[in-house]
Write a protein that holds these residues in place. Sequence first.
Motif, PDB file in Angstrom:
ATOM      1  N   VAL A  79       0.844  -1.202   0.000  1.00  0.00           N
ATOM      2  CA  VAL A  79       0.000   0.000   0.000  1.00  0.00           C
ATOM      3  C   VAL A  79       0.878   1.251   0.000  1.00  0.00           C
ATOM      4  CG1 VAL A  79      -1.663   1.331   1.341  1.00  0.00           C
ATOM      5  CG2 VAL A  79      -1.976  -1.143   1.062  1.00  0.00           C
ATOM      6  N   ALA A  80       1.920   1.229   0.831  1.00  0.00           N
ATOM      7  CA  ALA A  80       2.815   2.391   0.923  1.00  0.00           C
ATOM      8  C   ALA A  80       3.538   2.644  -0.400  1.00  0.00           C
ATOM      9  CB  ALA A  80       3.827   2.176   2.051  1.00  0.00           C
TER      10      ALA A  80
ATOM     11  N   ILE B 168       0.996  -6.146  -2.827  1.00  0.00           N
ATOM     12  CA  ILE B 168      -0.313  -6.351  -2.205  1.00  0.00           C
ATOM     13  C   ILE B 168      -0.832  -7.752  -2.512  1.00  0.00           C
ATOM     14  CG2 ILE B 168      -2.718  -5.592  -2.176  1.00  0.00           C
ATOM     15  CD1 ILE B 168      -1.693  -2.756  -2.791  1.00  0.00           C
TER      16      ILE B 168
ATOM     17  N   ASP C  56       4.869  -4.236 -13.189  1.00  0.00           N
ATOM     18  CA  ASP C  56       4.137  -4.640 -11.977  1.00  0.00           C
ATOM     19  C   ASP C  56       3.026  -5.652 -12.295  1.00  0.00           C
ATOM     20  OD1 ASP C  56       3.931  -4.259  -9.085  1.00  0.00           O
ATOM     21  OD2 ASP C  56       1.961  -3.415  -9.514  1.00  0.00           O
TER      22      ASP C  56
ATOM     23  N   SER D 271       0.834   0.437 -15.006  1.00  0.00           N
ATOM     24  CA  SER D 271       0.844   1.241 -13.783  1.00  0.00           C
ATOM     25  C   SER D 271       2.279   1.496 -13.366  1.00  0.00           C
ATOM     26  CB  SER D 271       0.100   0.510 -12.647  1.00  0.00           C
ATOM     27  OG  SER D 271       0.757  -0.704 -12.339  1.00  0.00           O
ATOM     28  N   ASP D 272       2.460   2.542 -12.553  1.00  0.00           N
ATOM     29  CA  ASP D 272       3.793   2.862 -12.052  1.00  0.00           C
ATOM     30  C   ASP D 272       4.219   1.832 -11.016  1.00  0.00           C
ATOM     31  OD1 ASP D 272       3.978   5.157 -13.611  1.00  0.00           O
ATOM     32  OD2 ASP D 272       2.896   6.352 -12.115  1.00  0.00           O
TER      33      ASP D 272
ATOM     34  N   GLN E  69       2.436   1.558  -3.319  1.00  0.00           N
ATOM     35  CA  GLN E  69       1.455   1.505  -4.402  1.00  0.00           C
ATOM     36  C   GLN E  69       1.840   0.440  -5.440  1.00  0.00           C
ATOM     37  OE1 GLN E  69       1.035   5.521  -5.894  1.00  0.00           O
ATOM     38  NE2 GLN E  69      -0.346   6.087  -4.242  1.00  0.00           N
ATOM     39  N   SER E  70       2.211  -0.744  -4.922  1.00  0.00           N
ATOM     40  CA  SER E  70       2.628  -1.847  -5.785  1.00  0.00           C
ATOM     41  C   SER E  70       1.612  -2.978  -5.679  1.00  0.00           C
ATOM     42  CB  SER E  70       4.020  -2.362  -5.378  1.00  0.00           C
ATOM     43  OG  SER E  70       4.327  -3.553  -6.072  1.00  0.00           O
ATOM     44  N   ARG E  71       0.984  -3.293  -6.801  1.00  0.00           N
ATOM     45  CA  ARG E  71      -0.013  -4.362  -6.799  1.00  0.00           C
ATOM     46  C   ARG E  71       0.614  -5.718  -6.528  1.00  0.00           C
ATOM     47  NH1 ARG E  71      -3.432  -1.030  -9.635  1.00  0.00           N
ATOM     48  NH2 ARG E  71      -5.658  -1.551  -9.473  1.00  0.00           N
TER      49      ARG E  71
END
Length: 306
Positions: free
Chosen positions: A37-38, A45, A190, A115-116, A40-42
């Motif tokens: 979450v911190a 997660i 990602d 996505s980034d 922002q990596s799928r």
Amino acid sequence: MSTSGGAAAGAADERRTLVRSIAAAAVLGTAAVVWGVAAQSRVLIFDGVFVLLGIVLSALSLVASREASSGPTARFPFGKRAVTPLAIAVQGAALLGTLLFAAADAVAIIVGGGSDVAAGTVVAYGLLTMTCSFAVGRWLGRGATGSDLVAAEVAQWRAGTVLSLVYAVGAALALLLSRWALDAVVRYVDPGLVLLACLVLAPIPLRLLRDAGLELLEAAPPEPVRAALADAVARARAEFALPEPFVRATKLGERLYVEIDFVVAEGTWDVEGEDRVRRSLIGALEELGYELWANVELTTDPALAR
């Protein structure tokens, strides 16, 4: 005839090992979700959710272990050994469903333009979790070595080790691509890693479903068990000059069912002699460590042996 062998003695070790797996998964899974979450990596997660799902499945295994070793009751006169392959089948189905959902989400992201990704963070995460997963797998592998449930847990941790290595290598590749000003390609790293992770993990639930299904359908036991059974029968035949018997066997969790029927000539055997054959075969099969349910019969009627 039912004999417990080493199954009952290993039940406590089995449950302790499963509790250890749950504790380790809780730590790593929570850390992965927070980190993902911190950053922002799928992929982080996804990995965290996959590990946390493993906690639910390990808890299911723990319940299955307790129920399977609870012993016969009036309602369940043969006990509840079928709980073990049933729990493993549920594990396989849940893991497969998770992989399919994650793969579908990754495909949607790729179609939407990617996505980034914080590649450096994923490299660090991959190396850390690879080390932890390898250590936990080795640690769990030392306990309850004959347990199917523990074997399923160890397989998941070993797969986690390989998966973390995939994350680290993939993210390192993304770092190289960014240095070459290929940022458009990096956006797909990602979700691409999620898809790759799904492919790496796919054999695990498929194998769990296959093995559990075979046990529930009362298929022949694994090759090592069949070999030991054939050896025990060969020794008994040589010792007592017996003909080739009709042999049936299947494994259900930690219980091994065996039926061995010899067709002999009339007037050549009595009950005492039959008991000697029984003791010889059952003694040899008890060394396998399963809860053994064995029927060894000598009959003069071939129709009763088939």
